[in-house]
Scaffold this active site. Sequence first.
Site, short mmCIF file in Angstrom:
data_model
loop_
_atom_site.label_atom_id
_atom_site.label_comp_id
_atom_site.label_asym_id
_atom_site.label_seq_id
_atom_site.Cartn_x
_atom_site.Cartn_y
_atom_site.Cartn_z
N GLY A 1 0.80 -1.21 0.00
CA GLY A 1 0.00 0.00 0.00
C GLY A 1 0.84 1.26 0.00
O GLY A 1 2.06 1.24 0.19
N PHE A 2 0.16 2.37 -0.20
CA PHE A 2 0.79 3.68 -0.33
C PHE A 2 1.65 4.03 0.88
O PHE A 2 2.86 4.31 0.76
CB PHE A 2 -0.32 4.70 -0.55
CG PHE A 2 0.10 6.14 -0.56
CD1 PHE A 2 1.29 6.55 -1.14
CD2 PHE A 2 -0.73 7.10 0.00
CE1 PHE A 2 1.66 7.89 -1.15
CE2 PHE A 2 -0.38 8.45 -0.02
CZ PHE A 2 0.82 8.83 -0.58
N ILE A 3 1.08 4.02 2.07
CA ILE A 3 1.81 4.43 3.26
C ILE A 3 2.72 3.32 3.76
O ILE A 3 3.89 3.55 4.10
CB ILE A 3 0.84 4.87 4.38
CG1 ILE A 3 -0.02 6.04 3.91
CG2 ILE A 3 1.60 5.25 5.65
CD1 ILE A 3 -1.15 6.40 4.86
N TYR B 1 -16.49 2.83 6.91
CA TYR B 1 -15.03 2.91 7.02
C TYR B 1 -14.62 3.45 8.38
O TYR B 1 -13.84 2.83 9.11
CB TYR B 1 -14.48 3.81 5.91
CG TYR B 1 -13.04 4.22 6.08
CD1 TYR B 1 -12.04 3.26 6.23
CD2 TYR B 1 -12.66 5.56 6.09
CE1 TYR B 1 -10.71 3.62 6.38
CE2 TYR B 1 -11.34 5.94 6.23
CZ TYR B 1 -10.37 4.97 6.38
OH TYR B 1 -9.05 5.33 6.54
N LYS C 1 -12.82 1.46 11.74
CA LYS C 1 -11.58 1.91 12.36
C LYS C 1 -11.78 2.16 13.86
O LYS C 1 -10.90 1.86 14.67
CB LYS C 1 -11.09 3.18 11.66
CG LYS C 1 -10.48 2.92 10.29
CD LYS C 1 -9.20 2.10 10.40
CE LYS C 1 -8.39 2.12 9.13
NZ LYS C 1 -7.12 1.38 9.28
#
Length: 347
Positions: A11-13, A176, A180
């Site tokens: 993933g991006f991060i 979402y 979380k």
Amino acid sequence: MALYLVTGVAGFIASRVAEMLLAQGHSVVGVDNLNDYYDVRLKDYRLARLMGEANWQPSSDPRRSPFGGRERRVAGDGRFIFEAVDVEDREGIDKLFKEFRFDAVFNLAARAGVAYSLENPYVYLSTNTQGVLNLLESQRRHGVRKIVLASTSSLYAGCPLPFSEQQPVNTPLSPYAASKKAAELMAHSYYKMHGLDVTVVRYFTVFGPSGRPDMSIFRFIEAIMRSQPIQLLGDGTQSRDFTYVDDIARGTILAAKPVGYEIVNLGGGRSPTTIAEVITRIEQILGKKALVEGHPPMAADIKATRADITKAEALIGWQPSTSFDEGLAKTIAWHRQNETWLRTVMC
């Protein structure tokens, strides 16, 4: 040097977190299910960097990654290991904990994005909550105390600016955000009952090179470069506390210190930037005008975000160092450098 488990590593991060850990001399076991929520060739690009594959070329298939087989991949120097394991796979995760003695876990595997969670809430619950439970259970069983858990500023819906960790976040607007919140609470129970050490990092609108193509800055840059219309939700006055990915990755790593159980904002901490301003700055750098098609705003979208980062400074010694303009210039430079193959990416 330490050995870390990084989930969602393609993933991006997470890929930047893994890159920084490797640069510091640590070893990383990375897992990712390589799902096709967005074009997997971006994930392949990030994994190729971690594997040291300098001659990487994108495949013709936007939905299937060559890294997705059962075979374990090991980088040339042996310090990065990749396995295509899903955090929802309880047995697969526990097998890794049996094989490796991790010093800490960075859980960045997640189904991200507000809009898609309204369409398919089930995958958000299974990945973002059940997946976290699988990790926590394996940590408990195998004596791995530390976890850094990625969370989101979307939890602050309805709170006054700036958003601080002390504010109650009990009214999430999307599945979402709700998933979380559930993950944060699950981690808290394992801290209280089993002695796990947990740092929850709430991210604020992360951007940078090789970002997710469903996020605004990626979409805007590609649309303007390709002379395609931007699909703008709302009137452009909504604003975000944009935070450059390298700052986020650095803060995530700093969050691995022992804290007990703490929630920490990682955000720009500056005046928020409106979406209209973002488009204008991209136009200025590219020297091209945007074509904009307006659409109604999304009901679950937050009007504005801004992080209070006082706690991050005091607890983990973190401050962002990259301004929005500097980060945007770096991001656009990456798009220009990779323009040829990015034209094949499904935005």
